[in-house]
Every structure is written in C-alpha cells, then in structure tokens.
Motif scaffolding. Structure first.
Motif, PDB file in Angstrom:
ATOM      1  N   VAL A 166     -10.043 -13.631  14.175  1.00 20.36           N
ATOM      2  CA  VAL A 166      -9.523 -14.487  13.098  1.00 20.36           C
ATOM      3  C   VAL A 166      -9.322 -13.669  11.828  1.00 20.36           C
ATOM      4  CG1 VAL A 166     -10.108 -16.426  11.578  1.00 20.36           C
ATOM      5  CG2 VAL A 166     -10.481 -16.614  14.038  1.00 20.36           C
ATOM      6  N   HIS A 167     -10.288 -12.827  11.505  1.00 23.38           N
ATOM      7  CA  HIS A 167     -10.204 -11.996  10.300  1.00 23.38           C
ATOM      8  C   HIS A 167      -8.985 -11.072  10.370  1.00 23.38           C
ATOM      9  CE1 HIS A 167     -11.598  -9.652   6.883  1.00 23.38           C
ATOM     10  NE2 HIS A 167     -11.497  -8.560   7.615  1.00 23.38           N
ATOM     11  N   ASN A 168      -8.784 -10.427  11.517  1.00 20.71           N
ATOM     12  CA  ASN A 168      -7.647  -9.510  11.667  1.00 20.71           C
ATOM     13  C   ASN A 168      -6.315 -10.238  11.597  1.00 20.71           C
ATOM     14  OD1 ASN A 168      -9.214  -7.230  11.824  1.00 20.71           O
ATOM     15  ND2 ASN A 168      -9.360  -7.302  14.050  1.00 20.71           N
ATOM     16  N   LYS A 169      -6.231 -11.446  12.157  1.00 19.83           N
ATOM     17  CA  LYS A 169      -4.991 -12.220  12.080  1.00 19.83           C
ATOM     18  C   LYS A 169      -4.673 -12.596  10.639  1.00 19.83           C
ATOM     19  CE  LYS A 169      -4.576 -14.167  16.654  1.00 19.83           C
ATOM     20  NZ  LYS A 169      -4.389 -15.391  17.439  1.00 19.83           N
ATOM     21  N   ARG A 170      -5.680 -12.983   9.873  1.00 18.64           N
ATOM     22  CA  ARG A 170      -5.461 -13.329   8.462  1.00 18.64           C
ATOM     23  C   ARG A 170      -5.013 -12.114   7.659  1.00 18.64           C
ATOM     24  NH1 ARG A 170      -9.838 -17.774   6.381  1.00 18.64           N
ATOM     25  NH2 ARG A 170      -9.196 -19.393   7.833  1.00 18.64           N
ATOM     26  N   LEU A 171      -5.622 -10.964   7.936  1.00 23.21           N
ATOM     27  CA  LEU A 171      -5.203  -9.744   7.245  1.00 23.21           C
ATOM     28  C   LEU A 171      -3.757  -9.394   7.589  1.00 23.21           C
ATOM     29  CD1 LEU A 171      -8.278  -7.351   7.540  1.00 23.21           C
ATOM     30  CD2 LEU A 171      -7.404  -8.473   5.498  1.00 23.21           C
ATOM     31  N   GLU A 172      -3.422  -9.515   8.854  1.00 24.19           N
ATOM     32  CA  GLU A 172      -2.058  -9.216   9.291  1.00 24.19           C
ATOM     33  C   GLU A 172      -1.052 -10.167   8.650  1.00 24.19           C
ATOM     34  OE1 GLU A 172       0.246  -9.830  13.426  1.00 24.19           O
ATOM     35  OE2 GLU A 172      -1.573  -8.591  13.537  1.00 24.19           O
ATOM     36  N   ARG A 173      -1.400 -11.450   8.605  1.00 23.10           N
ATOM     37  CA  ARG A 173      -0.504 -12.447   8.007  1.00 23.10           C
ATOM     38  C   ARG A 173      -0.319 -12.184   6.512  1.00 23.10           C
ATOM     39  NH1 ARG A 173      -2.561 -18.166   8.869  1.00 23.10           N
ATOM     40  NH2 ARG A 173      -3.969 -17.490   7.239  1.00 23.10           N
ATOM     41  N   SER A 174      -1.387 -11.834   5.821  1.00 22.36           N
ATOM     42  CA  SER A 174      -1.265 -11.573   4.388  1.00 22.36           C
ATOM     43  C   SER A 174      -0.437 -10.311   4.141  1.00 22.36           C
ATOM     44  CB  SER A 174      -2.634 -11.456   3.731  1.00 22.36           C
ATOM     45  OG  SER A 174      -3.311 -10.308   4.168  1.00 22.36           O
ATOM     46  N   GLN A 175      -0.552  -9.317   5.006  1.00 23.37           N
ATOM     47  CA  GLN A 175       0.252  -8.110   4.861  1.00 23.37           C
ATOM     48  C   GLN A 175       1.738  -8.406   5.068  1.00 23.37           C
ATOM     49  OE1 GLN A 175      -0.548  -5.049   3.836  1.00 23.37           O
ATOM     50  NE2 GLN A 175      -2.616  -5.801   3.451  1.00 23.37           N
ATOM     51  N   ARG A 176       2.061  -9.265   6.052  1.00 22.55           N
ATOM     52  CA  ARG A 176       3.451  -9.639   6.282  1.00 22.55           C
ATOM     53  C   ARG A 176       4.027 -10.381   5.089  1.00 22.55           C
ATOM     54  NH1 ARG A 176       3.720 -12.821  11.588  1.00 22.55           N
ATOM     55  NH2 ARG A 176       1.531 -13.035  11.160  1.00 22.55           N
ATOM     56  N   LEU A 177       3.226 -11.259   4.457  1.00 23.59           N
ATOM     57  CA  LEU A 177       3.691 -11.993   3.286  1.00 23.59           C
ATOM     58  C   LEU A 177       3.958 -11.042   2.115  1.00 23.59           C
ATOM     59  CD1 LEU A 177       1.412 -15.152   3.324  1.00 23.59           C
ATOM     60  CD2 LEU A 177       3.858 -15.050   3.758  1.00 23.59           C
ATOM     61  N   ILE A 178       3.105 -10.081   1.940  1.00 22.50           N
ATOM     62  CA  ILE A 178       3.287  -9.122   0.856  1.00 22.50           C
ATOM     63  C   ILE A 178       4.543  -8.289   1.099  1.00 22.50           C
ATOM     64  CG2 ILE A 178       2.323  -7.014  -0.175  1.00 22.50           C
ATOM     65  CD1 ILE A 178      -0.463  -8.297   0.240  1.00 22.50           C
ATOM     66  N   MET A 179       4.744  -7.859   2.337  1.00 26.44           N
ATOM     67  CA  MET A 179       5.922  -7.033   2.652  1.00 26.44           C
ATOM     68  C   MET A 179       7.218  -7.831   2.552  1.00 26.44           C
ATOM     69  SD  MET A 179       4.856  -4.179   2.883  1.00 26.44           S
ATOM     70  CE  MET A 179       4.833  -2.747   3.848  1.00 26.44           C
ATOM     71  N   SER A 180       7.192  -9.113   2.876  1.00 29.05           N
ATOM     72  CA  SER A 180       8.416  -9.912   2.803  1.00 29.05           C
ATOM     73  C   SER A 180       8.792 -10.219   1.345  1.00 29.05           C
ATOM     74  CB  SER A 180       8.244 -11.218   3.576  1.00 29.05           C
ATOM     75  OG  SER A 180       7.279 -12.047   2.946  1.00 29.05           O
ATOM     76  N   ASN A 181       7.818 -10.203   0.435  1.00 22.89           N
ATOM     77  CA  ASN A 181       8.107 -10.451  -0.968  1.00 22.89           C
ATOM     78  C   ASN A 181       8.693  -9.225  -1.670  1.00 22.89           C
ATOM     79  OD1 ASN A 181       7.265 -13.072  -0.852  1.00 22.89           O
ATOM     80  ND2 ASN A 181       5.165 -12.603  -1.491  1.00 22.89           N
ATOM     81  N   LEU A 182       8.546  -8.054  -1.060  1.00 23.32           N
ATOM     82  CA  LEU A 182       9.082  -6.839  -1.685  1.00 23.32           C
ATOM     83  C   LEU A 182      10.513  -6.736  -1.385  1.00 23.32           C
ATOM     84  CD1 LEU A 182       6.327  -4.240  -0.836  1.00 23.32           C
ATOM     85  CD2 LEU A 182       6.712  -5.394  -2.982  1.00 23.32           C
TER      86      LEU A 182
END
Length: 76
Positions: free
Chosen positions: A60-76
C-alpha cells in the motif's frame, strides 16, 4: 553459543527491511531473532501474522508513493 551472547549482552538489532518510513523489520546480528514495530510503536517478535501485515502495508505504501510521483510528473 550465540544465544548466550544475547543473554549476557543483549541483542544487536539491525534494520533488515524498511516497510514504511516508520515501520521497519529488525534482525539480531548474533542470534537471528526478528522483531518489528506494531501499531503502538512497540518492539514485538516478527510472527507470520505480522510478516503478512507488513507485506500488505509495504505494498500500500509503495502504491501511494508511485501514485504521488505520477501526479507530480503530470503537473510538470
């Protein structure tokens, strides 16, 4: 002989696996006993039940980290 060392001097726990930022699994360098941190922050023996809980928590922790990284990259 290794258990005698731990009986006299205490265990020498080292982090064997990081589950999340706060939860870790530990293993004694001398006798190979394993411990983990429970929900209250106490040191407890690593049983099969707690090993399974830690694996689910890690997933669960790794999925949340991955999801937050995707959100950050899509905002750039």
């Amino acid at each position: 002989m290794k258990n005698v060392y731990c009986s006299l001097f205490g265990h020498d726990y080292k982090v064997s696996k990081n589950i999340t930022y706060h939860v870790k699994e530990y293993k004694c360098k001398q006798c190979a006993s394993e411990m983990t941190i429970d929900g209250n922050g106490d040191f407890i023996p690593l049983t099969p039940k707690h090993r399974e809980i830690n694996s689910v928590l890690n997933r669960v922790h790794n999925k949340r980290l991955e999801r937050s990284q995707r959100l950050i990259m899509s905002n750039l």
